[in-house]
Design an enzyme around this catalytic site. Structure first.
Site, mmCIF file in Angstrom:
data_model
loop_
_atom_site.group_PDB
_atom_site.id
_atom_site.type_symbol
_atom_site.label_atom_id
_atom_site.label_comp_id
_atom_site.label_asym_id
_atom_site.label_seq_id
_atom_site.Cartn_x
_atom_site.Cartn_y
_atom_site.Cartn_z
ATOM 1 N N HIS A 33 0.809 -1.225 0.000
ATOM 2 C CA HIS A 33 0.000 0.000 0.000
ATOM 3 C C HIS A 33 0.845 1.279 0.000
ATOM 4 O O HIS A 33 0.298 2.367 -0.198
ATOM 5 C CB HIS A 33 -0.935 0.030 1.216
ATOM 6 C CG HIS A 33 -1.977 -1.043 1.195
ATOM 7 N ND1 HIS A 33 -2.879 -1.179 0.165
ATOM 8 C CD2 HIS A 33 -2.247 -2.054 2.061
ATOM 9 C CE1 HIS A 33 -3.670 -2.225 0.411
ATOM 10 N NE2 HIS A 33 -3.300 -2.773 1.536
ATOM 11 N N ASP A 64 -2.743 -10.596 -2.714
ATOM 12 C CA ASP A 64 -3.246 -10.127 -1.412
ATOM 13 C C ASP A 64 -4.697 -9.677 -1.607
ATOM 14 O O ASP A 64 -5.041 -9.134 -2.654
ATOM 15 C CB ASP A 64 -2.383 -8.960 -0.935
ATOM 16 C CG ASP A 64 -2.733 -8.519 0.476
ATOM 17 O OD1 ASP A 64 -2.000 -8.885 1.408
ATOM 18 O OD2 ASP A 64 -3.745 -7.799 0.637
HETATM 19 ZN ZN ZN Z 1 -4.019 -7.377 2.488
#
Ligand code: ZN
Length: 335
Positions: free
Chosen positions: A122, A159
């Site tokens: 992220h 993910d």
């Molecule tokens: Zn994740």
């Protein structure tokens, strides 16, 4: 044999009672120890240099993370926590993948798994977010291209959260193609759309409850054709396990044999395209029930060993079968 990168500082990145905490690594490594570290050489991850991290992050960002840790840490935002040792941990979490990329592209080893914290997918060029400080996969991809002789790097990020960095850092970089399979509208909420702008990304947002069959269809219809036509020199896998059926953050229905199947498919593609070279990253995965087994299943797959888990060992109630909503999502991404 493959390389298993770890570092003591990963356990010192102290996030308290946050779901992303050191007990994840302890649970994974207890299971691996019990299994005898199958097919793995354990390697201590070196620290990345500022130059290596600076290929994808601003100098201001690197300095800000260093200063925040030196001041004792705390909450960077509502999701992201640092402690005094977090900067050191983040340097090693980025440095292990750099070393892995170099070793694989030099032909020394075939696969590497980076069991390092904090996770990375992220983090944007100038911003830490979503439990992530530095973007370890982006640092590895940039190193492969700029310093280790690769021309094309494929990032397969499974993910359960969309890795927003791909849209923020690499979206128009034709040398790095990212394919993301993620739960639609999960954190960070406003990225990961099928039609997100960018030449170098392929988003596959999947509906809540997608299970092994839905993901298998996504591999067949989207992932495998895209990887074959891109023909990478190296495959990076964001191998998060928060799509597991018992995960407290994801709402997908994936089993441990499902994670093994994804790994087998990725390894077969890597064999076909790039001499089997794969660097996998731990990223997310927060169910201490599923995480140790899912992780072992992925590592056994990378090492091409028989699976310890023909059935899901957790035994939670997992819906089976491909739903129309999953088929429609995959077909939208395949267009
Ligand atoms: Zn994740």
């Amino acid at each position: 044999m493959g390389l298993y990168f770890s570092h003591p500082s990963s356990l010192e990145h102290d996030t308290g009672g946050h779901p992303e905490n050191a007990s994840r690594l302890r649970a994974i490594e207890a299971a691996l120890g019990e299994a005898g570290w199958p097919g793995l050489d354990r390697v201590e991850a070196p620290a990345a240099t500022r130059e290596q991290i600076g290929r994808v992050h601003t100098a201001e960002h690197i300095e800000a993370i260093e200063r925040f840790a030196a001041a004792g840490g705390g909450m960077l935002d509502l999701d992201t926590i640092m402690s005094e040792r977090s900067f050191e941990a983040a340097l090693h979490a980025a440095g292990g993948p750099v070393d892995a990329v170099e070793r694989l592209l030099a032909g020394e080893d075939r696969f590497a798994f980076c069991a390092l914290r904090p996770p990375g997918h992220h983090a944007e060029a100038g911003r830490a977010m979503g439990f992530c400080l530095f973007n370890n996969m982006a640092v590895a991809a940039a190193h492969a291209i700029e310093a280790a002789g690769a021309e094309r790097v494929l990032v397969l990020d499974w993910d359960v959260h969309h890795g927003n960095w791909t849209e923020a850092i690499f979206r128009d970089d034709a040398s790095v193609l990212t394919i993301s399979l993620h739960q639609d509208r999960l954190y960070p909420y406003d990225t990961g759309d099928v039609d997100a702008p960018g030449e170098a990304l392929l988003n596959v947002p999947l509906p809540v409850g997608t299970g092994d069959e839905g993901y298998a269809l996504a591999f067949e219809r989207v992932v495998e054709p895209a990887i074959r036509s891109f023909s990478p020199d190296l495959l990076l896998i964001g191998a998060g396990q928060d799509a597991a059926a018992s995960d407290p953050l994801g709402r997908m229905s994936v089993t441990v044999p499902g994670f093994r199947e994804w790994t087998d498919r990725a390894v077969a593609l890597a064999d076909e395209c790039c001499g089997g070279r794969v660097v996998a990253f731990l990223e997310g995965g927060y169910s201490l029930r599923h995480l140790p087994a899912a992780n072992l299943a992925i590592l056994e797959g990378l090492a091409r060993l028989p699976s310890s888990f023909p059935e899901d060992p957790v035994g939670c109630d997992i819906p089976r079968g491909l739903r129309e909503v999953e088929r429609a999502a995959v077909e939208a991404a395949a267009r």
